[in-house]
Structures are given as C-alpha cells and as structure tokens.
Enzyme design. Sequence first.
Site, mmCIF file in Angstrom:
data_model
loop_
_atom_site.group_PDB
_atom_site.id
_atom_site.type_symbol
_atom_site.label_atom_id
_atom_site.label_comp_id
_atom_site.label_asym_id
_atom_site.label_seq_id
_atom_site.Cartn_x
_atom_site.Cartn_y
_atom_site.Cartn_z
ATOM 1 N N CYS A 102 3.959 5.042 -20.096
ATOM 2 C CA CYS A 102 2.932 5.611 -21.228
ATOM 3 C C CYS A 102 2.598 5.221 -21.648
ATOM 4 O O CYS A 102 1.965 4.759 -23.013
ATOM 5 C CB CYS A 102 3.866 6.991 -22.015
ATOM 6 S SG CYS A 102 5.511 7.779 -21.546
ATOM 7 N N TYR B 91 -4.560 13.888 5.331
ATOM 8 C CA TYR B 91 -3.044 13.457 4.213
ATOM 9 C C TYR B 91 -2.132 14.331 3.817
ATOM 10 O O TYR B 91 -1.808 15.017 2.174
ATOM 11 C CB TYR B 91 -4.142 12.489 3.074
ATOM 12 C CG TYR B 91 -4.526 11.624 3.694
ATOM 13 C CD1 TYR B 91 -4.598 10.391 4.562
ATOM 14 C CD2 TYR B 91 -5.987 11.716 3.941
ATOM 15 C CE1 TYR B 91 -4.868 8.961 4.441
ATOM 16 C CE2 TYR B 91 -7.069 10.142 4.558
ATOM 17 C CZ TYR B 91 -6.526 9.353 5.009
ATOM 18 O OH TYR B 91 -7.167 8.042 5.007
ATOM 19 N N CYS C 9 -6.791 10.103 -6.426
ATOM 20 C CA CYS C 9 -6.153 9.467 -7.717
ATOM 21 C C CYS C 9 -6.402 8.571 -8.083
ATOM 22 O O CYS C 9 -5.641 7.703 -9.102
ATOM 23 C CB CYS C 9 -4.494 9.576 -7.221
ATOM 24 S SG CYS C 9 -4.259 8.516 -5.712
#
Length: 456
Positions: free
Chosen positions: A86, A317, A413
């Site tokens: 985080c 994919y 991503c």
Amino acid sequence: MSKTIPVQKNDYIQVEFEDLTHDGAGVAKVDGYPIFVHGALPGEKANIKVIKVNKGFGIGRLAELLERSHFRVDIAKEDSHKYGGCQLQHISYEGQLAFKENQVRQVLTRIGKLEDVKVHPVLGMEHPWHYRNKAQVPVGEKDGKLISGFFKPRSHEIIETDESLIQLPEVDGAIQMVKEICSELGVKAYNEETHKGDLRHIMARYGKETGELMVVMITRTPDFPNKNKIVAEIVKRIPKVKSIVHNINSKRTNVILGDKVKVLWGSEVIYDYIGDVKFAISALSFYQVNPDQTKVLYDKTLEYAGLAGNETVIDAYCGIGTISLFLAQKAKKVYGVEIVQEAIEDAKRNAELNDITNADFAVGKAEEVIPKWYEQGIKADVLVVDPPRKGCDEALLQTIIEMKPHKVVYVSCNPATLARDLRILEDGGYKTLEVQPVDMFPQTTHVECVALIELR
Ligand code: SAH
C-alpha cells in the site's frame, strides 16, 4: 565526461520535491542530480538524509518534513505502507488518481512517443479500501505458533499482520482462521532457508456476488499432519467455504503456487458474477482481484469494441473467458486464447453456464495460436488483448499488423509495456485514439488502462 555528484552518503540536506517515480517515491534534484525519497510528495520541502549515492541517482530518507502537500494524509497502517504493497497510503485518494493519470500520460509520451492521445481522468472507486477478493500470504513461525503477514523486502523474515487495508474482510478472516487451525493442529511453517517444514502460503479467494469462498493451502510436501482434521475444522469454522484446495510446491523458489492441485473438500471451483455473467473460478486461474472495478473495466472494453453484432472477435490472453463472454453477447463469434489449461477449462464451462454458444477457446500462447488461426482463415474485425505485465509478444503484434483488424482494444496492467506496444502498432499502421485508466488497485502504485486503437 563524469560529472561530480553533488551529495555524499550520510549528508543531511534540505530539498524540495518536484515529481513522483512510478513506484511512488518523491523526486528532488540537487544540481540536476535526482534523489528518490519514499514517502515524500511533489511540492513538499524536507530535510533528508542521503543514504545511498549511485552514479545516476541517489536515495534518501525523510528526516523532517518542512512543508506538507495538500495531498498528504495520515497513514493508517505503517507496515502495509512499508511492506504490504500500500505504497500510496500517504496520498489522498484524489491525489492518487491524479498521480496515476499523470503517470500514464508521461509514459505514453516518453516510451510510446505518442503526443496527441486523449488520456481520460482515472475512473476511481467510491470507497477505495477493502476491495481485493484474493490474497496469498506467506506463513512463518514465532514462539511455536504460525504467523502470517508480509515478507520483509530482500529477506526471509515475515512481518506479522492480521488485517489488511485492501482485502475484503472475508478474505482476511479466512486466512487468519486457516492459520489458527493449522497452528492448533501442529502444522509447521515452511522455512525458506532450510527448505524444511510444510505450510508455505495460505490463499483465499472470495466470490463477492455469490458469497462463496475458496481456501488453498500451499505446502512443500504432498502430505501434511492432521490433514483431514484440518479440513473438518475449516468447514466447521468458516461457514462460507465452498472449496478447500491443496497445492503442492516442493521447489526452492519464490513462486507461490506449484502446479499440483488436489481438491480436499467441496467444489473444485467457486462462482462469481460480473454484471450478468456468471463465472467458475478454479485455484490456478487468473481472475481480476477488484470485482467492482472489473465491471467498470469490462464495460469500457465493450464500449471501445463498439460491436454491432456481426463481428468476429479475438480475445487474446483470455483467462477464464471473462472478457470473451462479455463480448460474445454482442458479437457474431468470439475466439479466446490463453496459456493456462485450467483457465481454458473454466472458460468453456463458463460459456456453457451462461448459455453462450458463439465462443470458442483454445489453450496455447497467443503469439502461436493467433497466427495459426490467421492461416486457417480466422480473421478478427476486433481484437482484444489483455496481457500480463510484460506486455504482448512481438510476434503477436506483427500478426495483428498483418491481419489488420479494424479495431484493437488493449487492456493493460502496465503502462510502460502498453506504451511500447502502442508504438509498434502505430508504426504498423494503427492510431491510438484514447486511453482510459481505471483504478483497479487503490493505495498501490499499479495502474490499469484500456486503450482504443484503430486502423488508419
Ligand atoms: N482477460 C483475462 C485475463 C487477463 S490476465 C481477465 O480479464 O480476467 C493475463 C492472462 O494471460 C493470464 O490468464 C495468463 O495466464 C495469460 N497468459 C500469459 N502469457 C500468455 C501467452 N503468451 N499467451 C496466452 N495467454 C497468456
């Protein structure tokens, strides 16, 4: 000509930060020499200690913050900020979205040399916490008991934590419970240094829309003590569990999952919905970790695909066929390809589950299967790619350039490989029209994008 470096190790200096790196560190410059400091934000002034001096850049640590950015917020959990992924916790959510948008823009220009692409503001979450439907945590031992948490970077040491800021409570709860049960029943934690012990990781995955939970115990050995008792206790103490899976990973590796899977109890899959489409998900299959934002991402993908109903679509994919089945509702025919056998089995099952008959799936490498399809006369009008972080294989991009689908929708991503691949497509006759970043991973530095690309 070597330039002298203006700072030395252990110097204390006052700096002003002007930028953030892609991994969220503040960047300050001393006579043009960049120093990266984790936890610092653009616009802030601070005293820092120089802790490392490399040729091209230095690394510092915040000593005293002198001027705060209006984006700075208090950190809720220090350990997850440092070790738990985080890294953007110290930035307000508004600031995180601005950082991600800016990062996408910069990378498209710097790596992709794309000057005039429209980059939309990031689509964020209303409540950017406790969103992950899956976690896999390493297990260690302390005072004779099992503990779980994060690996301290570059070490075998586990920082104990029992609650995460970004996981769904069902996921956290299941992992804690499995750990306790295993601890009570004498399971030993795997030790990376000695390659002894049993339990390496515990994984949990939760179907948010169905309330179904899968737990996976990843062990070094094919057997572990009190296996049946442990299974019975899990069933008793975790009411939402629908599937208990054993994964064996006997290798000395930091790869988490091995390839041997045994169902110890219940179903081999759990189910979940994205929109109206129902999905079966097995232990080794990829499934997006943020279910709320997945819907946003797939809706955008579908919008960009702009289907009228008579198109042939290829989904490269494809994982368990999530995007393929979303598209199949609006296309004439969809072909999905994916490298993991289990995922393709899920994809076929998912087509059946939703009475979708116009989707075909194949196991293999996208860069090998799609050229074969092309030779056999299968030509896409719209081609969707959603590759892992390393981006598309060059051979696949060349096939796309030859096949000339009129639209390519690229789900990514990793903005850096997206930018690299967009450049190849641009040079091959395509034009990138717009890019929509979607925040799939609040509090972390990760950015997801959907790009719309058309044949010139
Ligand atoms: N579109 C899916 C999965 C995306 S993740 C979804 O949204 O859920 C990327 C997928 O690519 C993974 O399932 C991974 O197993 C697969 N993969 C990785 N390399 C591949 C390759 N060379 N060819 C085909 N699939 C690959």
